[in-house]
Design an enzyme around this catalytic site. Structure first.
Site, PDB file in Angstrom:
ATOM      1  N   PHE A 357      -0.853  36.656   7.250  1.00 15.12           N
ATOM      2  CA  PHE A 357      -1.140  35.222   7.344  1.00 15.12           C
ATOM      3  C   PHE A 357      -2.492  35.123   8.007  1.00 15.12           C
ATOM      4  O   PHE A 357      -2.711  35.723   9.070  1.00 15.12           O
ATOM      5  CB  PHE A 357      -0.122  34.494   8.222  1.00 15.12           C
ATOM      6  CG  PHE A 357      -0.558  33.064   8.535  1.00 15.12           C
ATOM      7  CD1 PHE A 357      -0.045  31.998   7.813  1.00 15.12           C
ATOM      8  CD2 PHE A 357      -1.496  32.800   9.527  1.00 15.12           C
ATOM      9  CE1 PHE A 357      -0.473  30.704   8.075  1.00 15.12           C
ATOM     10  CE2 PHE A 357      -1.930  31.507   9.792  1.00 15.12           C
ATOM     11  CZ  PHE A 357      -1.412  30.457   9.065  1.00 15.12           C
ATOM     12  N   GLU A 358      -3.379  34.361   7.430  1.00 16.23           N
ATOM     13  CA  GLU A 358      -4.687  34.209   8.045  1.00 16.23           C
ATOM     14  C   GLU A 358      -5.312  32.961   7.459  1.00 16.23           C
ATOM     15  O   GLU A 358      -5.346  32.812   6.232  1.00 16.23           O
ATOM     16  CB  GLU A 358      -5.530  35.439   7.683  1.00 16.23           C
ATOM     17  CG  GLU A 358      -6.674  35.729   8.608  1.00 16.23           C
ATOM     18  CD  GLU A 358      -7.306  37.092   8.314  1.00 16.23           C
ATOM     19  OE1 GLU A 358      -7.158  38.013   9.117  1.00 16.23           O
ATOM     20  OE2 GLU A 358      -7.959  37.222   7.260  1.00 16.23           O
ATOM     21  N   ILE A 359      -5.764  32.058   8.313  1.00 20.66           N
ATOM     22  CA  ILE A 359      -6.637  30.985   7.828  1.00 20.66           C
ATOM     23  C   ILE A 359      -7.929  31.217   8.584  1.00 20.66           C
ATOM     24  O   ILE A 359      -7.916  31.303   9.822  1.00 20.66           O
ATOM     25  CB  ILE A 359      -6.068  29.583   8.131  1.00 20.66           C
ATOM     26  CG1 ILE A 359      -4.696  29.422   7.489  1.00 20.66           C
ATOM     27  CG2 ILE A 359      -7.027  28.493   7.637  1.00 20.66           C
ATOM     28  CD1 ILE A 359      -3.985  28.112   7.819  1.00 20.66           C
TER      29      ILE A 359
END
Ligand SMILES: Nc1nc2c(ncn2[C@@H]2O[C@H](COP(=O)(O)OP(=O)(O)OP(=O)(O)O)[C@@H](O)[C@H]2O)c(=O)[nH]1
Ligand SMILES: [Mg+2]
Length: 504
Positions: A357-359
């Site tokens: 998960f990465e923004i």
């Protein structure tokens, strides 16, 4: 019976026999051909199905055995082309606006020609190279924005995925759509080192009302560099496999980690974007996200964000910390955040933001600093000789170049990847209780059960890390290695040790 009649009957019987035998031979030949074609595609299907059903250990063994065929030859592309017939794609699939529209007959030849041609910029070359494998599907949600100001950020949901992961990625899309994107309609970009199949594109495009684009990645972004010694790589694979390190024997896993460390942000399709949200197959989102995290990132000047922070397997990154310190020293890095990742022995504490998960800001990844760090790491070959994950690399890069307030912990996003699930634990309001549904079978909240790294994050006070700290940490590392000289992974001689200290 007259003589004439006898001759006539014998001739007729002989003719019938010859005809029947010919028909039989033809039938056999054609059924054999059919069988061969069926067998071929059945075998290929089986191959892919098997890959899908393999457990980790099997995957390792299989990939290890195939380690020689490392993603360089166009053969792998041909294998997947059996599943690809773009002439049969539904009309709703189009080319990307302002992209080359060529559709060469011999795709492999086309790609080889492009790879040999000189271009003014790498971006131009990559675009031409992959154009025949890039397909776009306009989502019906776009109608909402006709004649209105489109307030969406310059952002996309970015997915690196294999054809064989179709069901798992549909699950992730369903999750993200339900919790967030059905209201915000951000586009999806799917990337693959092999051509996406018709089935994959058609199923995925139907899973969302948003725009979807499917693309091959440039060969240079995936292939094993010529500088890598494959014999040495195999020996190192074996060592990790014998220690039961997950994906220890997988070449493609290493290619994926290297791609996710230094290439995804170079893909021609993301050049006009500011932010991306990484999505992986088979994840869950537990809580409604009723605001736009991309907008949040921009408005609050956030560069990187995470939901889970945890320990890395030490054996996958034996020299990552040393290499990072050497980089910091050479580049005279001062940082307020690096100490978050350092333990009392001045060693890497192994905490890392879990990058599935990465923004994050694509401009940051495209920055000179990040790129020079990646190039420095890549020059060691340790993506292959060890098994460096992109997550510790993104995290140490954040430690080197960012401040704590440029990073955001999305506490309100409930998330599961693999067996690790987390969701917000609220003590004062039931706000989270309303927004989140955690399945009954998920008993353990990772933040509570294994929250050491999160605790470091929550309590971290900025410390000014300078070149002196880098030197000190490097020397301590060498001293400790010297002390551990009996450990056969760390054998060094006294002279080598002195050399190291003097050089550092
Ligand atoms: N196209 C392509 N995608 C890949 C390949 N290997 C991994 N990926 C993708 O890269 C991402 C990370 O790979 P995973 O296999 O999930 O690795 P992981 O998350 O470390 O391990 P898991 O615990 O198995 O989920 C996923 O989105 C995969 O779909 C590959 O060889 N080709
Ligand atoms: Mg995964």
């Amino acid at each position: 019976m007259s003589k004439f009649k006898t001759v006539f009957y014998v001739a007729a019987i002989a003719l019938t026999l010859v005809l029947n035998i010919t028909i039989l031979i033809k039938l056999r030949a054609s059924s054999k051909n059919n069988l061969n074609t069926k067998l071929q595609s059945k075998e290929i299907n089986l191959l892919l199905d098997n890959k899908n059903n393999l457990n980790d250990k099997d995957k390792q063994d299989m990939v290890f055995k195939n380690a020689d065929g490392f993603g360089k030859s166009p053969l792998e592309i041909q294998i997947d082309e059996h599943f690809v017939d773009y002439t049969k794609l539904s009309l709703n699939f189009t080319r990307v606006e302002n992209w080359p529209t060529k559709f060469p007959e011999n795709l492999t030849e086309y790609r080889e020609t492009i790879l040999k041609t000189q271009y003014l910029t790498k971006q131009n070359q990559w675009k031409e190279e992959i154009a025949p494998w890039v397909w776009h599907h306009r989502g019906v949600a776009e109608d909402k924005y006709i004649g209105k100001t489109d307030t969406r950020e310059k952002a996309a949901i970015l997915v690196l995925v294999r054809n064989s992961e179709l069901e798992d990625i549909k699950h992730s899309i369903r999750m993200l759509e339900d919790r967030f994107n059905r209201r915000y309609n951000y586009p999806y970009i799917f990337l693959n080192d092999k051509p996406f199949s018709n089935k994959f594109m058609e199923h995925v495009a139907r899973s969302t009302k948003s725009n979807t684009t499917f693309a091959l990645i440039p060969q240079e972004h995936w292939e094993v560099p010529d500088s890598i010694d494959m014999e040495k790589t195999k020996v190192e694979f074996e060592k990790l496999v014998s220690q039961d390190i997950v994906y220890g024997g997988s070449l493609s896993y290493r290619q994926m980690c290297r791609f996710n460390s230094g290439f995804f942000y170079k893909h021609p399709l993301v050049q006009n974007l500011k932010y991306y949200w990484r999505l992986e197959p088979n994840i869950d989102f537990y809580c409604d996200i009723d605001y736009d995290p991309f907008k949040f990132m921009r408005e609050n000047k956030k560069i990187y964000s995470f939901v889970i922070i945890l320990y890395e397997l030490k054996k996958t990154i034996p020299t990552l910390w040393k290499t990072s310190l050497e980089y910091a020293k050479q580049n005279n890095i001062t940082s307020n955040l690096l100490k978050l990742f350092v333990n009392e022995n001045k060693d890497y504490n192994l905490c890392h933001f879990w990058s599935n998960f990465e923004i994050a800001s694509l401009d940051w990844y495209r920055s000179k600093e990040y790129e020079s760090y990646f190039q420095f790491l890549d020059s060691t070959g340790s993506f292959f000789y060890e098994r460096w994950g992109d997550a510790p690399i993104h995290s140490l890069a954040a430690g080197l170049f960012l401040n704590k307030d440029q990073i955001h912990f999305f506490n309100d996003i409930g998330y599961r990847h693999d067996q690790f699930a987390r969701w917000p634990v609220s003590t004062t309001t039931n706000e989270f209780g309303i927004k989140c549904q955690v399945p009954k079978n998920i008993k353990e909240n990772f933040d509570v059960a294994s929250g050491e790294c999160l605790n470091f994050w929550n309590t971290y006070k900025p410390y000014e890390w300078t070149n002196l700290d880098s030197t000190d940490a490097l020397n301590t590392l060498y001293m400790n290695r010297f002390k551990a000289a009996n450990d056969d992974t760390n054998v060094i001689t006294i002279n080598r040790w002195r050399e190291m200290i003097v050089n550092n």
